[in-house]
Design a protein around this motif. Structure first.
Motif, PDB file in Angstrom:
ATOM      1  N   ALA A 179       1.047  -1.293  -0.120  1.00  0.00           N
ATOM      2  CA  ALA A 179      -0.225   0.050   0.013  1.00  0.00           C
ATOM      3  C   ALA A 179       0.777   1.363  -0.037  1.00  0.00           C
ATOM      4  O   ALA A 179       0.546   2.138  -0.668  1.00  0.00           O
ATOM      5  CB  ALA A 179      -0.956  -0.077   1.214  1.00  0.00           C
ATOM      6  N   ASN A 180       2.005   1.238   0.717  1.00  0.00           N
ATOM      7  CA  ASN A 180       2.723   2.466   0.912  1.00  0.00           C
ATOM      8  C   ASN A 180       3.540   2.714  -0.676  1.00  0.00           C
ATOM      9  O   ASN A 180       3.671   3.832  -1.030  1.00  0.00           O
ATOM     10  CB  ASN A 180       3.789   2.280   1.788  1.00  0.00           C
ATOM     11  N   ASP A 181       4.043   1.553  -1.410  1.00  0.00           N
ATOM     12  CA  ASP A 181       4.461   1.710  -2.674  1.00  0.00           C
ATOM     13  C   ASP A 181       3.294   2.332  -3.565  1.00  0.00           C
ATOM     14  O   ASP A 181       3.669   3.015  -4.362  1.00  0.00           O
ATOM     15  CB  ASP A 181       4.682   0.299  -2.958  1.00  0.00           C
ATOM     16  N   TYR A 182       2.084   1.754  -3.353  1.00  0.00           N
ATOM     17  CA  TYR A 182       1.308   2.037  -4.367  1.00  0.00           C
ATOM     18  C   TYR A 182       0.755   3.335  -4.046  1.00  0.00           C
ATOM     19  O   TYR A 182       0.615   4.320  -4.985  1.00  0.00           O
ATOM     20  CB  TYR A 182      -0.026   1.274  -3.942  1.00  0.00           C
ATOM     21  N   GLY A 183       0.775   3.850  -2.906  1.00  0.00           N
ATOM     22  CA  GLY A 183       0.320   5.402  -2.480  1.00  0.00           C
ATOM     23  C   GLY A 183       1.151   6.330  -2.660  1.00  0.00           C
ATOM     24  O   GLY A 183       0.750   7.406  -3.299  1.00  0.00           O
ATOM     25  N   ASP A 184       2.529   6.368  -2.644  1.00  0.00           N
ATOM     26  CA  ASP A 184       3.568   7.143  -2.644  1.00  0.00           C
ATOM     27  C   ASP A 184       3.800   7.523  -4.332  1.00  0.00           C
ATOM     28  O   ASP A 184       4.020   8.459  -4.750  1.00  0.00           O
ATOM     29  CB  ASP A 184       5.020   6.769  -2.150  1.00  0.00           C
ATOM     30  N   SER A 185       3.417   6.323  -5.164  1.00  0.00           N
ATOM     31  CA  SER A 185       3.475   6.510  -6.492  1.00  0.00           C
ATOM     32  C   SER A 185       2.362   7.457  -6.963  1.00  0.00           C
ATOM     33  O   SER A 185       2.342   8.167  -8.039  1.00  0.00           O
ATOM     34  CB  SER A 185       3.234   4.926  -7.296  1.00  0.00           C
ATOM     35  N   GLN A 186       1.100   7.159  -6.518  1.00  0.00           N
ATOM     36  CA  GLN A 186       0.145   8.170  -6.680  1.00  0.00           C
ATOM     37  C   GLN A 186       0.419   9.630  -6.389  1.00  0.00           C
ATOM     38  O   GLN A 186      -0.058  10.630  -7.049  1.00  0.00           O
ATOM     39  CB  GLN A 186      -1.170   7.541  -5.813  1.00  0.00           C
ATOM     40  N   LYS A 187       1.258   9.934  -5.266  1.00  0.00           N
ATOM     41  CA  LYS A 187       1.410  11.100  -4.911  1.00  0.00           C
ATOM     42  C   LYS A 187       2.499  11.883  -5.422  1.00  0.00           C
ATOM     43  O   LYS A 187       2.711  13.133  -5.216  1.00  0.00           O
ATOM     44  CB  LYS A 187       1.518  11.018  -3.227  1.00  0.00           C
ATOM     45  N   GLY A 188       3.576  11.169  -5.961  1.00  0.00           N
ATOM     46  CA  GLY A 188       4.671  11.655  -6.664  1.00  0.00           C
ATOM     47  C   GLY A 188       5.681  11.835  -5.776  1.00  0.00           C
ATOM     48  O   GLY A 188       6.731  12.295  -6.186  1.00  0.00           O
ATOM     49  N   THR A 189       5.588  11.047  -4.692  1.00  0.00           N
ATOM     50  CA  THR A 189       6.730  11.179  -3.867  1.00  0.00           C
ATOM     51  C   THR A 189       7.859  10.023  -4.187  1.00  0.00           C
ATOM     52  O   THR A 189       9.113  10.596  -4.027  1.00  0.00           O
ATOM     53  CB  THR A 189       6.321  10.609  -2.233  1.00  0.00           C
ATOM     54  N   ASP A 190       7.560   8.999  -4.714  1.00  0.00           N
ATOM     55  CA  ASP A 190       8.638   8.362  -5.202  1.00  0.00           C
ATOM     56  C   ASP A 190       8.960   8.775  -6.364  1.00  0.00           C
ATOM     57  O   ASP A 190       8.230   8.650  -7.802  1.00  0.00           O
ATOM     58  CB  ASP A 190       7.891   6.667  -5.356  1.00  0.00           C
ATOM     59  N   ASN A 191      10.180   9.526  -6.501  1.00  0.00           N
ATOM     60  CA  ASN A 191      10.459  10.010  -7.727  1.00  0.00           C
ATOM     61  C   ASN A 191      11.982  10.046  -7.875  1.00  0.00           C
ATOM     62  O   ASN A 191      12.650   9.279  -6.833  1.00  0.00           O
ATOM     63  CB  ASN A 191      10.163  11.436  -8.065  1.00  0.00           C
ATOM     64  N   GLN A 192      12.613  10.634  -8.719  1.00  0.00           N
ATOM     65  CA  GLN A 192      14.109  10.338  -9.212  1.00  0.00           C
ATOM     66  C   GLN A 192      14.828  11.302  -8.076  1.00  0.00           C
ATOM     67  O   GLN A 192      16.177  11.102  -8.010  1.00  0.00           O
ATOM     68  CB  GLN A 192      14.532  11.184 -10.575  1.00  0.00           C
ATOM     69  N   PHE A 193      14.337  12.107  -7.308  1.00  0.00           N
ATOM     70  CA  PHE A 193      15.035  12.656  -6.127  1.00  0.00           C
ATOM     71  C   PHE A 193      14.961  12.009  -4.745  1.00  0.00           C
ATOM     72  O   PHE A 193      15.541  12.460  -3.927  1.00  0.00           O
ATOM     73  CB  PHE A 193      14.410  14.229  -5.763  1.00  0.00           C
ATOM     74  N   ARG A 194      14.033  10.980  -4.883  1.00  0.00           N
ATOM     75  CA  ARG A 194      13.899  10.035  -3.500  1.00  0.00           C
ATOM     76  C   ARG A 194      15.341   9.441  -3.198  1.00  0.00           C
ATOM     77  O   ARG A 194      15.808   8.796  -4.038  1.00  0.00           O
ATOM     78  CB  ARG A 194      12.931   9.103  -3.667  1.00  0.00           C
ATOM     79  N   LEU A 195      15.818   9.457  -1.881  1.00  0.00           N
ATOM     80  CA  LEU A 195      17.084   8.931  -1.934  1.00  0.00           C
ATOM     81  C   LEU A 195      17.035   7.233  -1.337  1.00  0.00           C
ATOM     82  O   LEU A 195      18.039   6.775  -1.192  1.00  0.00           O
ATOM     83  CB  LEU A 195      17.844   9.627  -0.683  1.00  0.00           C
ATOM     84  N   GLY A 196      15.982   6.843  -1.018  1.00  0.00           N
ATOM     85  CA  GLY A 196      15.855   5.524  -0.777  1.00  0.00           C
ATOM     86  C   GLY A 196      15.695   4.529  -1.961  1.00  0.00           C
ATOM     87  O   GLY A 196      16.004   4.994  -3.028  1.00  0.00           O
ATOM     88  N   PRO A 197      15.610   3.252  -1.937  1.00  0.00           N
ATOM     89  CA  PRO A 197      15.582   2.358  -2.839  1.00  0.00           C
ATOM     90  C   PRO A 197      14.301   2.721  -3.733  1.00  0.00           C
ATOM     91  O   PRO A 197      13.355   3.092  -3.557  1.00  0.00           O
ATOM     92  CB  PRO A 197      15.164   0.964  -2.096  1.00  0.00           C
ATOM     93  N   VAL A 198      14.621   2.419  -5.111  1.00  0.00           N
ATOM     94  CA  VAL A 198      13.519   2.774  -5.962  1.00  0.00           C
ATOM     95  C   VAL A 198      12.248   1.859  -5.715  1.00  0.00           C
ATOM     96  O   VAL A 198      12.606   0.490  -5.707  1.00  0.00           O
ATOM     97  CB  VAL A 198      14.063   2.480  -7.457  1.00  0.00           C
ATOM     98  N   ARG A 199      11.087   2.417  -5.878  1.00  0.00           N
ATOM     99  CA  ARG A 199       9.980   1.278  -5.571  1.00  0.00           C
ATOM    100  C   ARG A 199       9.277   0.918  -6.626  1.00  0.00           C
ATOM    101  O   ARG A 199       9.591   1.395  -7.989  1.00  0.00           O
ATOM    102  CB  ARG A 199       8.961   2.410  -4.822  1.00  0.00           C
ATOM    103  N   THR A 200       8.628  -0.181  -6.736  1.00  0.00           N
ATOM    104  CA  THR A 200       8.228  -0.983  -7.710  1.00  0.00           C
ATOM    105  C   THR A 200       7.299  -0.285  -8.679  1.00  0.00           C
ATOM    106  O   THR A 200       7.157  -0.563 -10.127  1.00  0.00           O
ATOM    107  CB  THR A 200       7.823  -2.397  -7.184  1.00  0.00           C
TER     108      THR A 200
END
Length: 303
Positions: A58-79
């Protein structure tokens, strides 16, 4: 089509030790109080693992919707953000894991409350449903609470208070106040892991509108907040042990203290936020080691 590796990555195996720490602590305390049930303990481990995987999906899914998982994120790339798993596939994955966790949770509650009042059964079913709802709405939905700084509170409740006290009750049918010393300890350590995650992503979260506690209080404040949680957790663990002292073996958990303090020292001296990432896994594993040694000390003391 998503690969097996992608699903394993989405499940985030490094978060699972933390999810199990509260369950194991509840089981260890139940053993110490002389009322452990193998079926309840095993189902609690399975249910907690499934709920954590559901939460990660759900976290992977939700952050992708909000645009938080992007090229500027420092953690592992989400699926989902990377395209390894489509949104439709993740929705299906959440439904399957959510259903499995619900069934496992029903069995857990049945075996844990069958000798107590029917009220306890429905209370725990309600708490299980609430756990799934909380896992989903952390970053998903129209108004995710993780984006307004409430993630810490929910992690404290659902990784600390609920698993430790809940599993203890399902094993024993009782709930002495002393159990909450350890429930708070595990809750604080678990919140520390989330805080490290948010410290690492503080810049990207601020730019994405995700107002976590580190975004609110800044890098220095979040480090002080982190230290306070860890140290307070240790104080509570020592207080419980002194109050319930039966054998020196109960202080076995102190062997993990240097690892907590070493990492805390390094966290305070890190300048590049990306370097915080390994400390998430290290705190999760340190918390599990703390839990296992704490429980081992309890078991030996009453053997």
């Amino acid at each position: 089509m998503a690969t097996t590796k992608s699903w394993i990555d989405a499940a985030r195996p490094r978060t699972l030790p933390l999810a199990l720490s509260g369950i194991l602590m509840g089981c260890g305390l139940a053993w110490f109080y002389g009322a452990i049930q193998a079926s309840v303990s095993a189902l609690a481990v399975v249910t907690a693992t499934l709920i954590q995987i559901f939460s990660n999906f759900a976290n992977d899914y939700g952050d992708s919707q909000k645009g938080t998982d992007n090229q500027f994120r420092l953690g592992p790339v989400r699926t989902v953000q990377s395209g390894e798993i489509s949104k439709k596939e993740m929705e299906t994955g959440m439904k399957i894991v959510g259903a499995l966790s619900f069934v496992s949770g029903l069995l857990l509650v049945y075996f844990g409350t069958r000798h107590s009042s029917p009220v306890a059964f429905f209370v725990f079913v309600g708490l299980g449903i609430l756990s799934l709802i909380a896992a989903y709405f952390y970053t998903a939905g129209k108004k995710p609470y993780g984006y307004i700084g409430l993630g810490d509170l929910f992690v404290f409740l659902f990784f600390g208070l609920l698993p430790v006290a809940g599993v203890f009750y399902l094993n024993t049918g009782t709930l002495p106040g002393s159990v909450f010393w350890l429930a708070v300890t595990i809750g604080l350590f678990s919140t520390g892991v989330l805080n490290l995650n948010n410290m690492r992503d503080i810049a990207n979260d601020r730019n994405s509108g995700k107002i976590t506690i580190p975004v609110r209080i800044g890098a220095t404040g979040s480090r002080l907040y982190h230290a306070a949680m860890l140290l307070l957790g240790w104080v509570f663990a020592v207080v419980f042990t002194i109050q319930n002292f039966q054998s020196p073996w109960q202080f076995l958990f102190l062997l993990t203290f240097p690892f907590f303090m070493r990492d805390l020292w390094q966290i305070f001296h890190i300048q590049n936020e990306k370097e915080l990432d390994p400390f998430l896994k290290r705190l999760a594993l340190s918390t599990l080691a703390f839990t296992l040694l704490f429980c081992l000390g309890l078991i030996i003391s009453v053997a």
